[in-house]
Enzyme design. Structure first.
Site, PDB file in Angstrom:
ATOM      1  N   SER A 252      41.640  39.101  45.182  1.00 10.18           N
ATOM      2  CA  SER A 252      42.064  39.047  43.725  1.00 10.18           C
ATOM      3  C   SER A 252      43.616  38.809  43.489  1.00 10.18           C
ATOM      4  O   SER A 252      44.157  39.356  44.649  1.00 10.18           O
ATOM      5  CB  SER A 252      41.870  40.486  42.842  1.00 10.18           C
TER       6      SER A 252
ATOM      7  N   TYR B 162      42.393  50.076  42.810  1.00  7.23           N
ATOM      8  CA  TYR B 162      41.831  48.646  43.091  1.00  7.23           C
ATOM      9  C   TYR B 162      42.733  47.709  43.749  1.00  7.23           C
ATOM     10  O   TYR B 162      42.308  46.888  44.603  1.00  7.23           O
ATOM     11  CB  TYR B 162      41.465  47.800  41.509  1.00  7.23           C
TER      12      TYR B 162
HETATM   13  N1  LIG Z   1      36.290  38.815  37.036  1.00  9.95           N
HETATM   14  C1  LIG Z   1      37.461  39.039  37.566  1.00  9.95           C
HETATM   15  O1  LIG Z   1      38.442  38.853  36.615  1.00  9.95           O
HETATM   16  C2  LIG Z   1      37.915  38.998  38.948  1.00  9.95           C
HETATM   17  C3  LIG Z   1      39.220  38.810  39.273  1.00  9.95           C
HETATM   18  C4  LIG Z   1      39.688  38.745  40.528  1.00  9.95           C
HETATM   19  C5  LIG Z   1      38.659  39.302  41.624  1.00  9.95           C
HETATM   20  N2  LIG Z   1      37.384  39.549  41.404  1.00  9.95           N
HETATM   21  C6  LIG Z   1      36.403  39.896  42.226  1.00  9.95           C
HETATM   22  O2  LIG Z   1      35.292  39.132  42.183  1.00  9.95           O
HETATM   23  C7  LIG Z   1      34.041  40.001  42.601  1.00  9.95           C
HETATM   24  C8  LIG Z   1      33.036  39.317  41.952  1.00  9.95           C
HETATM   25  O3  LIG Z   1      32.919  40.126  40.647  1.00  9.95           O
HETATM   26  P1  LIG Z   1      32.910  39.562  39.307  1.00  9.95           P
HETATM   27  O4  LIG Z   1      33.999  39.125  38.604  1.00  9.95           O
HETATM   28  O5  LIG Z   1      31.854  38.371  39.563  1.00  9.95           O
HETATM   29  O6  LIG Z   1      32.023  40.784  38.598  1.00  9.95           O
HETATM   30  P2  LIG Z   1      30.562  41.201  38.164  1.00  9.95           P
HETATM   31  O7  LIG Z   1      29.869  39.938  37.291  1.00  9.95           O
HETATM   32  O8  LIG Z   1      30.672  42.478  37.701  1.00  9.95           O
HETATM   33  O9  LIG Z   1      29.654  41.170  39.646  1.00  9.95           O
HETATM   34  C9  LIG Z   1      29.894  42.201  40.709  1.00  9.95           C
HETATM   35  C10 LIG Z   1      28.758  41.868  41.664  1.00  9.95           C
HETATM   36  O10 LIG Z   1      28.670  43.003  42.617  1.00  9.95           O
HETATM   37  C11 LIG Z   1      27.577  43.515  42.787  1.00  9.95           C
HETATM   38  N3  LIG Z   1      27.781  44.974  43.260  1.00  9.95           N
HETATM   39  C12 LIG Z   1      28.554  45.901  42.691  1.00  9.95           C
HETATM   40  N4  LIG Z   1      28.232  47.066  43.498  1.00  9.95           N
HETATM   41  C13 LIG Z   1      27.508  46.609  44.323  1.00  9.95           C
HETATM   42  C14 LIG Z   1      26.821  47.518  45.573  1.00  9.95           C
HETATM   43  N5  LIG Z   1      27.299  48.707  45.697  1.00  9.95           N
HETATM   44  N6  LIG Z   1      26.089  46.761  46.622  1.00  9.95           N
HETATM   45  C15 LIG Z   1      25.841  45.469  46.409  1.00  9.95           C
HETATM   46  N7  LIG Z   1      26.209  44.765  45.396  1.00  9.95           N
HETATM   47  C16 LIG Z   1      27.209  45.267  44.421  1.00  9.95           C
HETATM   48  C17 LIG Z   1      26.981  43.602  41.355  1.00  9.95           C
HETATM   49  O11 LIG Z   1      25.504  43.411  41.596  1.00  9.95           O
HETATM   50  P3  LIG Z   1      24.589  44.841  41.255  1.00  9.95           P
HETATM   51  O12 LIG Z   1      25.180  45.849  39.977  1.00  9.95           O
HETATM   52  O13 LIG Z   1      23.411  44.376  40.725  1.00  9.95           O
HETATM   53  O14 LIG Z   1      24.528  45.523  42.466  1.00  9.95           O
HETATM   54  C18 LIG Z   1      27.566  42.147  40.689  1.00  9.95           C
HETATM   55  O15 LIG Z   1      26.584  41.116  41.440  1.00  9.95           O
HETATM   56  C19 LIG Z   1      34.616  41.401  43.170  1.00  9.95           C
HETATM   57  O16 LIG Z   1      34.937  41.284  44.398  1.00  9.95           O
HETATM   58  C20 LIG Z   1      35.837  41.158  42.102  1.00  9.95           C
HETATM   59  O17 LIG Z   1      36.567  42.306  42.444  1.00  9.95           O
HETATM   60  C21 LIG Z   1      36.899  39.411  40.052  1.00  9.95           C
END
Ligand SMILES: NC(=O)c1ccc[n+]([C@@H]2O[C@H](COP(=O)([O-])OP(=O)(O)OC[C@H]3O[C@@H](n4cnc5c(N)ncnc54)[C@H](OP(=O)(O)O)[C@@H]3O)[C@@H](O)[C@H]2O)c1
Length: 253
Positions: free
Chosen positions: A148, A161
């Protein structure tokens, strides 16, 4: 031209957001995709969509914060699909707020998923990725770790985080040096704010603060990050994208 024909990609956190979009893009490029997360129903729906489009998808319900479940997900992938060429270590949680009086369960969850989960998947996948780099159709393999902007810049209210994502960056660079001569590329992707479910897991007052901070910004779509990941894993064998910082145009910091 589907550049990923004959390859297998495992995507953690494929039940929503960036992981879901990435699975769709990689499947569209010809890779069989393994969908890993806890919400099985969401994964099944995605798998149906992928097979409806002519792709191949395997659903594995797993909590990557459990060593056994992460290992089982990788083992099942190789048993059922025969190989593993690409690991997208994407599963993550972002629970923000001041350090003082923070609920410790939130910190434990971030450490379990963002750090331990990523390490467990990397550890289990490594021998298979190295083998794929030797004998795969592309003679190269990929581990893409999703960090991130928070992995580069620390912010007030984001301490733990920040810690987890800075850790992902340090680990990725060290592992990259260890395996790059063997044609396993380790890449770090650092998105700015993306429109996904990520912030929805925060306490209401924190959610409100996050929304206010980014209210004026047109956020990235999950698809934008998925396209960046697809770019990384479809480079020719001699090209490694080590690090990719991708922000919404209007995001200053
Ligand atoms: N959105 C942003 O602004 C942003 C910015 C920078 C980086 N990121 C990074 O991008 C990545 C994806 O996030 P996103 O934005 O797409 O958010 P999201 O829609 O909340 O997706 C997160 C995913 O992680 C899975 N997850 C959470 N806990 C888990 C566990 N214990 N075991 C297996 N899977 C798990 C969730 O699935 P389940 O709940 O079904 O397990 C979900 O599929 C993350 O690493 C996040 O830190 C996001």
């Amino acid at each position: 031209m589907p550049e990923l024909d004959g390859t297998v990609s495992l995507i953690t956190g494929a039940s929503s957001g960036i992981g879901e979009a990435t699975a769709l893009v990689l499947a569209g490029r010809g890779s069989a995709v393994v969908l890993v997360a806890r919400r099985q129903e969401r994964l099944e729906q995605l798998a149906e969509r992928i097979s409806g489009d002519g792709g191949r998808a395997l659903v594995i319900e797993a909590d990557v914060g459990s060593h056994e479940q992460a290992e089982r997900a990788v083992d099942q992938t190789v048993t059922e699909l025969g190989r593993l060429d690409t690991l997208v270590n994407n599963a993550g949680v972002m629970l923000l707020g001041p350090v003082q009086d923070a609920p410790l369960e939130e910190w434990e969850q971030m450490l379990a998923v963002n750090v331990a989960g990523l390490l467990y998947c990397a550890h289990a996948a490594l021998p298979h990725l190295l083998r794929a780099a030797e004998d795969g159709p592309r003679q190269v393999a990929d581990m893409v770790n999703i960090s991130s902007v928070a992995g580069r810049v620390a912010r007030l209210g984001s301490g733990v985080y920040n810690l987890t994502k800075h850790g992902v960056g340090a680990f990725s660079e060290s592992l990259r040096q260890e395996v790059t001569q063997r044609h396993l590329r380790v890449s770090l992707v650092e998105p700015g704010v993306v429109e996904t479910e990520l912030q929805s897991h925060n306490r209401p007052e924190i959610r409100e603060q996050i929304s206010e901070t980014f209210a004026e910004i047109e956020r990235l779509r999950a698809q934008d990050v998925a396209d960046a990941i697809a770019y990384i894993v479809t480079r020719p064998r001699h090209v490694a994208i080590n690090e990719l910082l991708i922000r919404p145009t209007e995001q200053e910091r």
